[in-house]
Design an enzyme around this catalytic site. Sequence first.
Site, PDB file in Angstrom:
ATOM      1  CG  ASP A  76      41.007  69.029   2.944  1.00 18.19           C
ATOM      2  OD1 ASP A  76      40.626  70.205   3.090  1.00 18.19           O
ATOM      3  OD2 ASP A  76      40.347  68.167   2.324  1.00 18.19           O
TER       4      ASP A  76
ATOM      5  CG  ASP B 279      37.249  61.405   8.338  1.00 13.67           C
ATOM      6  OD1 ASP B 279      36.697  62.487   8.644  1.00 13.67           O
ATOM      7  OD2 ASP B 279      36.610  60.357   8.053  1.00 13.67           O
TER       8      ASP B 279
ATOM      9  CG  ASN C 174      37.534  75.898   7.358  1.00 16.30           C
ATOM     10  OD1 ASN C 174      36.632  76.712   7.149  1.00 16.30           O
ATOM     11  ND2 ASN C 174      38.054  75.152   6.392  1.00 16.30           N
TER      12      ASN C 174
ATOM     13  CE1 TYR D 122      26.629  74.046   6.841  1.00 14.37           C
ATOM     14  CE2 TYR D 122      25.341  76.036   7.034  1.00 14.37           C
ATOM     15  CZ  TYR D 122      26.535  75.415   6.777  1.00 14.37           C
ATOM     16  OH  TYR D 122      27.667  76.169   6.483  1.00 14.37           O
TER      17      TYR D 122
ATOM     18  CE  LYS E 122      28.722  75.701   9.608  1.00 10.47           C
ATOM     19  NZ  LYS E 122      30.161  75.348   9.800  1.00 10.47           N
TER      20      LYS E 122
ATOM     21  CB  THR F 210      34.279  78.169  -0.985  1.00  8.30           C
ATOM     22  OG1 THR F 210      33.025  77.640  -0.545  1.00  8.30           O
ATOM     23  CG2 THR F 210      34.709  79.308  -0.065  1.00  8.30           C
TER      24      THR F 210
HETATM   25  N1  LIG Z   1      30.947  78.636   1.593  1.00  6.30           N
HETATM   26  C1  LIG Z   1      29.995  79.216   2.324  1.00  6.30           C
HETATM   27  O1  LIG Z   1      29.084  79.896   1.792  1.00  6.30           O
HETATM   28  C2  LIG Z   1      30.005  79.084   3.834  1.00  6.30           C
HETATM   29  C3  LIG Z   1      29.175  79.941   4.590  1.00  6.30           C
HETATM   30  C4  LIG Z   1      29.177  79.839   5.971  1.00  6.30           C
HETATM   31  C5  LIG Z   1      29.982  78.897   6.591  1.00  6.30           C
HETATM   32  N2  LIG Z   1      30.753  78.058   5.833  1.00  6.30           N
HETATM   33  C6  LIG Z   1      31.582  77.063   6.537  1.00  6.30           C
HETATM   34  O2  LIG Z   1      32.940  77.252   6.203  1.00  6.30           O
HETATM   35  C7  LIG Z   1      33.637  76.003   6.326  1.00  6.30           C
HETATM   36  C8  LIG Z   1      34.470  75.761   5.065  1.00  6.30           C
HETATM   37  O3  LIG Z   1      33.627  75.820   3.952  1.00  6.30           O
HETATM   38  P1  LIG Z   1      34.151  76.117   2.456  1.00  6.30           P
HETATM   39  O4  LIG Z   1      33.050  76.835   1.798  1.00  6.30           O
HETATM   40  O5  LIG Z   1      35.499  76.696   2.495  1.00  6.30           O
HETATM   41  O6  LIG Z   1      34.164  74.629   1.888  1.00  6.30           O
HETATM   42  P2  LIG Z   1      35.033  73.852   0.785  1.00  6.30           P
HETATM   43  O7  LIG Z   1      34.155  72.733   0.355  1.00  6.30           O
HETATM   44  O8  LIG Z   1      35.614  74.786  -0.231  1.00  6.30           O
HETATM   45  O9  LIG Z   1      36.254  73.275   1.641  1.00  6.30           O
HETATM   46  C9  LIG Z   1      36.043  72.395   2.704  1.00  6.30           C
HETATM   47  C10 LIG Z   1      37.273  71.519   2.852  1.00  6.30           C
HETATM   48  O10 LIG Z   1      37.069  70.687   4.009  1.00  6.30           O
HETATM   49  C11 LIG Z   1      37.498  69.394   3.696  1.00  6.30           C
HETATM   50  N3  LIG Z   1      36.832  68.399   4.534  1.00  6.30           N
HETATM   51  C12 LIG Z   1      35.525  68.040   4.472  1.00  6.30           C
HETATM   52  N4  LIG Z   1      35.288  67.061   5.363  1.00  6.30           N
HETATM   53  C13 LIG Z   1      36.458  66.813   5.992  1.00  6.30           C
HETATM   54  C14 LIG Z   1      36.859  65.886   6.984  1.00  6.30           C
HETATM   55  N5  LIG Z   1      35.993  65.006   7.507  1.00  6.30           N
HETATM   56  N6  LIG Z   1      38.147  65.890   7.407  1.00  6.30           N
HETATM   57  C15 LIG Z   1      39.037  66.761   6.869  1.00  6.30           C
HETATM   58  N7  LIG Z   1      38.725  67.656   5.920  1.00  6.30           N
HETATM   59  C16 LIG Z   1      37.443  67.670   5.476  1.00  6.30           C
HETATM   60  C17 LIG Z   1      37.141  69.215   2.212  1.00  6.30           C
HETATM   61  O11 LIG Z   1      37.905  68.170   1.620  1.00  6.30           O
HETATM   62  C18 LIG Z   1      37.467  70.582   1.651  1.00  6.30           C
HETATM   63  O12 LIG Z   1      38.805  70.658   1.186  1.00  6.30           O
HETATM   64  C19 LIG Z   1      32.566  74.958   6.612  1.00  6.30           C
HETATM   65  O13 LIG Z   1      32.528  74.702   8.006  1.00  6.30           O
HETATM   66  C20 LIG Z   1      31.281  75.631   6.149  1.00  6.30           C
HETATM   67  O14 LIG Z   1      30.139  75.130   6.809  1.00  6.30           O
HETATM   68  C21 LIG Z   1      30.807  78.146   4.456  1.00  6.30           C
END
Ligand SMILES: NC(=O)c1ccc[n+]([C@@H]2O[C@H](COP(=O)([O-])OP(=O)(O)OC[C@H]3O[C@@H](n4cnc5c(N)ncnc54)[C@H](O)[C@@H]3O)[C@@H](O)[C@H]2O)c1
Length: 256
Positions: free
Chosen positions: A45, A71, A98, A162, A166, A196
Amino acid sequence: MHDMDLARWGFDENAVVLVTGAASGIGRATALRCAQAGLRVACWDLDQGGLDSVAAEIHLAGGTAHTAVVDIFDDHAIDAAFGALEASWAPVRHLVNNAGPRSVDPHGFREAISMAVGSMEAMIQRFLRGIDAAPSDATEHASVVSVSSVAGNFTGSNPPWYPTAKAAIAGLTRALALNEGHRCRFNAVAPSAVATPRMTSYSQSDAGRRWAETNPLGRWADGDDIARAILFLLSPFAGYVNGVLLPVDGGQLLVL
Ligand SMILES: NC(=O)c1ccc[n+]([C@@H]2O[C@H](COP(=O)([O-])OP(=O)(O)OC[C@H]3O[C@@H](n4cnc5c(N)ncnc54)[C@H](O)[C@@H]3O)[C@@H](O)[C@H]2O)c1
């Protein structure tokens, strides 16, 4: 019937899983579930504090975690961190792709597609290099699960990059499942709205509460709802599942 340990979801003890975005939300929940299933968990992360917290929780429960600030939008950083992980631990056998940019971040279209899809493809290519270099008994049941979304695959959303990204992640999953299935299984999950940290202001708003009322299950998903679906697809229990995009939406697609 193969003898698979239910508590371990059929995973080989101490196999290594790498989870990106493991400091928060879906990634954090997935890292915790993977550790519970007996995997050694590499957590990547940008957020050192969040990584420390998830690693502490894994260690407290008797699991094994390795953390690194990486990153994943930077190919060189991916390569260096994979090398360090392989040298200190073992080949990575399971990958949870993820992390991705947030839809509220002000990225241009091309830049965002490269970040969201290019990073997952770069992670997979580097993962496959490690699989190829490892002894075959260390790569049995190799698997990748990528986090897509209902957006782009079943619904629209904004900004346009976005859902485009996806949908591309689902397409990438299918292409790899078809062409690389002899090396590894590839699947993806498609969550709808998940409570989240990135969604907090919406999930706690009146509009967010109204959204939950429209869901057949009457509630938002939490990160662990998605993590358990990821774990199934990642695990040897899903040993003949390859190339699917699994909606994890509480049935939301039925009401659209
Ligand atoms: N939350 C939702 O409603 C939802 C719905 C569909 C899909 N998603 C997808 O699920 C995944 C996770 O989302 P979440 O809701 O758990 O988000 P979140 O913001 O809670 O967590 C995401 C994590 O990824 C890390 N991150 C971001 N950019 C990064 C990078 N360049 N390198 C390393 N780490 C990085 C962030 O620091 C964070 O800790 C994403 O791909 C998101 O598009 C989320």
